[in-house]
Design a protein around this motif. Structure first.
Motif, PDB file in Angstrom:
ATOM      1  N   GLN A  13      23.773 -14.772 -30.722  1.00  0.00           N
ATOM      2  CA  GLN A  13      25.022 -14.229 -31.268  1.00  0.00           C
ATOM      3  C   GLN A  13      24.856 -13.829 -32.729  1.00  0.00           C
ATOM      4  OE1 GLN A  13      27.295 -17.698 -30.154  1.00  0.00           O
ATOM      5  NE2 GLN A  13      28.374 -16.602 -28.521  1.00  0.00           N
ATOM      6  N   ALA A  14      24.096 -14.619 -33.484  1.00  0.00           N
ATOM      7  CA  ALA A  14      23.868 -14.304 -34.888  1.00  0.00           C
ATOM      8  C   ALA A  14      22.980 -13.073 -35.043  1.00  0.00           C
ATOM      9  CB  ALA A  14      23.237 -15.506 -35.594  1.00  0.00           C
ATOM     10  N   ALA A  15      22.021 -12.910 -34.128  1.00  0.00           N
ATOM     11  CA  ALA A  15      21.068 -11.802 -34.228  1.00  0.00           C
ATOM     12  C   ALA A  15      21.623 -10.485 -33.704  1.00  0.00           C
ATOM     13  CB  ALA A  15      19.791 -12.153 -33.460  1.00  0.00           C
ATOM     14  N   ALA A  16      22.680 -10.546 -32.901  1.00  0.00           N
ATOM     15  CA  ALA A  16      23.182  -9.348 -32.220  1.00  0.00           C
ATOM     16  C   ALA A  16      23.547  -8.224 -33.183  1.00  0.00           C
ATOM     17  CB  ALA A  16      24.395  -9.708 -31.372  1.00  0.00           C
ATOM     18  N   ASP A  17      24.078  -8.574 -34.354  1.00  0.00           N
ATOM     19  CA  ASP A  17      24.517  -7.577 -35.330  1.00  0.00           C
ATOM     20  C   ASP A  17      23.519  -7.381 -36.469  1.00  0.00           C
ATOM     21  OD1 ASP A  17      27.014  -7.091 -34.046  1.00  0.00           O
ATOM     22  OD2 ASP A  17      27.776  -8.963 -34.892  1.00  0.00           O
ATOM     23  N   HIS A  18      22.430  -8.118 -36.438  1.00  0.00           N
ATOM     24  CA  HIS A  18      21.456  -7.996 -37.525  1.00  0.00           C
ATOM     25  C   HIS A  18      20.803  -6.616 -37.459  1.00  0.00           C
ATOM     26  CE1 HIS A  18      17.960  -8.702 -40.048  1.00  0.00           C
ATOM     27  NE2 HIS A  18      18.536  -9.815 -40.477  1.00  0.00           N
ATOM     28  N   PRO A  19      20.820  -5.856 -38.557  1.00  0.00           N
ATOM     29  CA  PRO A  19      20.352  -4.463 -38.510  1.00  0.00           C
ATOM     30  C   PRO A  19      18.888  -4.293 -38.144  1.00  0.00           C
ATOM     31  CG  PRO A  19      20.729  -5.181 -40.782  1.00  0.00           C
ATOM     32  CD  PRO A  19      21.299  -6.233 -39.894  1.00  0.00           C
ATOM     33  N   VAL A  20      18.081  -5.328 -38.349  1.00  0.00           N
ATOM     34  CA  VAL A  20      16.662  -5.247 -37.985  1.00  0.00           C
ATOM     35  C   VAL A  20      16.414  -5.882 -36.628  1.00  0.00           C
ATOM     36  CG1 VAL A  20      14.327  -5.929 -38.597  1.00  0.00           C
ATOM     37  CG2 VAL A  20      15.904  -5.160 -40.383  1.00  0.00           C
ATOM     38  N   LEU A  21      16.920  -7.085 -36.424  1.00  0.00           N
ATOM     39  CA  LEU A  21      16.629  -7.820 -35.202  1.00  0.00           C
ATOM     40  C   LEU A  21      17.173  -7.133 -33.957  1.00  0.00           C
ATOM     41  CD1 LEU A  21      17.184 -11.504 -36.387  1.00  0.00           C
ATOM     42  CD2 LEU A  21      15.019 -10.330 -35.941  1.00  0.00           C
ATOM     43  N   ARG A  22      18.330  -6.503 -34.065  1.00  0.00           N
ATOM     44  CA  ARG A  22      18.873  -5.852 -32.870  1.00  0.00           C
ATOM     45  C   ARG A  22      17.979  -4.719 -32.385  1.00  0.00           C
ATOM     46  NH1 ARG A  22      24.110  -3.027 -35.777  1.00  0.00           N
ATOM     47  NH2 ARG A  22      22.967  -1.397 -36.894  1.00  0.00           N
ATOM     48  N   GLU A  23      17.140  -4.188 -33.262  1.00  0.00           N
ATOM     49  CA  GLU A  23      16.258  -3.093 -32.864  1.00  0.00           C
ATOM     50  C   GLU A  23      15.150  -3.551 -31.924  1.00  0.00           C
ATOM     51  OE1 GLU A  23      16.845   0.028 -33.523  1.00  0.00           O
ATOM     52  OE2 GLU A  23      18.595  -0.472 -34.742  1.00  0.00           O
ATOM     53  N   ILE A  24      14.886  -4.861 -31.863  1.00  0.00           N
ATOM     54  CA  ILE A  24      13.838  -5.352 -30.974  1.00  0.00           C
ATOM     55  C   ILE A  24      14.419  -6.075 -29.758  1.00  0.00           C
ATOM     56  CG2 ILE A  24      12.228  -5.563 -32.902  1.00  0.00           C
ATOM     57  CD1 ILE A  24      12.585  -8.634 -32.655  1.00  0.00           C
ATOM     58  N   ALA A  25      15.725  -6.040 -29.589  1.00  0.00           N
ATOM     59  CA  ALA A  25      16.367  -6.709 -28.462  1.00  0.00           C
ATOM     60  C   ALA A  25      15.929  -6.083 -27.142  1.00  0.00           C
ATOM     61  CB  ALA A  25      17.886  -6.630 -28.602  1.00  0.00           C
ATOM     62  N   THR A  26      15.857  -6.892 -26.104  1.00  0.00           N
ATOM     63  CA  THR A  26      15.494  -6.388 -24.782  1.00  0.00           C
ATOM     64  C   THR A  26      16.493  -5.339 -24.309  1.00  0.00           C
ATOM     65  OG1 THR A  26      14.428  -8.460 -24.174  1.00  0.00           O
ATOM     66  CG2 THR A  26      15.117  -7.036 -22.372  1.00  0.00           C
ATOM     67  N   GLN A  27      17.763  -5.556 -24.603  1.00  0.00           N
ATOM     68  CA  GLN A  27      18.813  -4.615 -24.213  1.00  0.00           C
ATOM     69  C   GLN A  27      19.711  -4.302 -25.408  1.00  0.00           C
ATOM     70  OE1 GLN A  27      20.280  -7.187 -20.969  1.00  0.00           O
ATOM     71  NE2 GLN A  27      19.968  -5.449 -19.598  1.00  0.00           N
ATOM     72  N   LEU A  28      20.353  -3.142 -25.321  1.00  0.00           N
ATOM     73  CA  LEU A  28      21.337  -2.735 -26.318  1.00  0.00           C
ATOM     74  C   LEU A  28      22.697  -2.605 -25.648  1.00  0.00           C
ATOM     75  CD1 LEU A  28      19.265   0.014 -28.184  1.00  0.00           C
ATOM     76  CD2 LEU A  28      19.563  -2.377 -28.840  1.00  0.00           C
ATOM     77  N   HIS A  29      23.715  -3.056 -26.352  1.00  0.00           N
ATOM     78  CA  HIS A  29      25.073  -3.003 -25.793  1.00  0.00           C
ATOM     79  C   HIS A  29      26.018  -2.363 -26.796  1.00  0.00           C
ATOM     80  CE1 HIS A  29      29.167  -4.642 -25.008  1.00  0.00           C
ATOM     81  NE2 HIS A  29      28.816  -4.367 -23.768  1.00  0.00           N
ATOM     82  N   LEU A  30      26.927  -1.560 -26.276  1.00  0.00           N
ATOM     83  CA  LEU A  30      28.007  -1.071 -27.118  1.00  0.00           C
ATOM     84  C   LEU A  30      29.206  -0.727 -26.265  1.00  0.00           C
ATOM     85  CD1 LEU A  30      27.473   2.571 -28.434  1.00  0.00           C
ATOM     86  CD2 LEU A  30      26.414   1.675 -26.382  1.00  0.00           C
ATOM     87  N   LEU A  31      30.355  -0.710 -26.913  1.00  0.00           N
ATOM     88  CA  LEU A  31      31.603  -0.311 -26.278  1.00  0.00           C
ATOM     89  C   LEU A  31      31.942   1.102 -26.737  1.00  0.00           C
ATOM     90  CD1 LEU A  31      33.714  -3.538 -26.799  1.00  0.00           C
ATOM     91  CD2 LEU A  31      32.793  -2.718 -24.622  1.00  0.00           C
TER      92      LEU A  31
END
Length: 253
Positions: free
Chosen positions: A232-250
């Motif tokens: 949850q803390a990493a989800a909005d991090h401008p760097v860490l979210r770029e390496i997430a397995t999936q991307l989510h947006l509304l």
């Protein structure tokens, strides 16, 4: 003591893997309920399969319809809903054909999770999704991230495939790649804009969950809960979210 397999299962359990998505969905549902004055919302899950999201949403009191091309998945959905004591309507069909399967403006929220990677025409599919939304409605989009795929191929020792992902416009690692395409944050937001939707902030999903060795969680009380908090803390991090397995947006209508 838990086995390595049990620890790995804890690290990749649905609660860990989907916590960030559920946070966004809860906010979206609360906003829709406030705006419409209706606690019971109409939700369509395009490609919802066996009901991993649909059944919990029905348990919250919403009216949920799942559209999926697989009759086996729809049968499993029916069993899952019955076991949970809720009703979920299942319709066999593809995301691109939503206009022919459901009435325009029938939904407050449409889920489009792990669908755009596989449909023949992502833009057409999103346009069909947008057509289902009522004014003020939202679509929840979840897709595979090519950067994470490159990281995972590299960790598996497939360095040429990792490099191929970074060079391929579709984010694929080769002919044997089961995913026809993957989307970066900019491309994903662009797709929603082209469908007439206003994209929200992109969030990273499974930033750490797919990288944590099972032994790290073995025998650690509360480790899974701590991993959820980290996600949850990493989800909005401008760097860490770029390496997430999936991307989510509304995306909002």
């Amino acid at each position: 003591m838990r086995t390595e397999g049990a620890a790995r299962q804890a690290a990749t359990s649905p609660a860990v893997r989907t916590a960030v998505v559920w946070d966004a969905l809860r906010d979206a549902l609360a906003g829709q309920a406030s705006a419409t004055g209706r606690e019971r919302l109409d939700i369509v899950d395009a490609g919802g399969g066996t009901g991993g999201f649909a059944v919990p949403l029905a348990e919250l009191g919403h009216q949920v319809t799942v559209v999926d091309p697989s009759p086996d998945s729809l049968a499993a959905l029916e069993r899952r809903a019955a076991e949970s004591g809720v009703a979920v309507k299942g319709i066999q069909g593809d995301a691109a054909d939503l206009r022919d399967l459901l009435e325009p403006g029938c939904a407050d929220l449409v889920l489009c999770h792990s669908v755009l990677e596989y449909v023949e025409d992502p833009a057409r599919a999103l346009a069909a999704v947008a057509g289902l939304l009522r004014p003020g409605g939202a679509v929840s989009v979840l897709t595979a991230n090519p950067v994470a795929t490159a990281i995972h191929r590299s960790l598996a020792g497939h360095f040429d495939e990792a490099r191929a992902v970074l060079a391929d416009p579709a984010g694929r690692w080769g002919e044997q790649d089961p995913a026809p395409r993957r989307f970066g944050a900019t491309a994903l937001a662009g797709l929603l804009s082209a469908a007439g939707l206003t994209p929200g902030e992109v969030k990273g999903v499974r930033v750490f969950a797919d990288l944590v060795p099972g032994r790290v969680l073995d025998g650690e009380p509360g480790a899974a809960r701590a991993l959820v908090a980290l996600e949850q803390a990493a989800a909005d991090h401008p760097v860490l979210r770029e390496i997430a397995t999936q991307l989510h947006l509304l995306g909002h209508r």
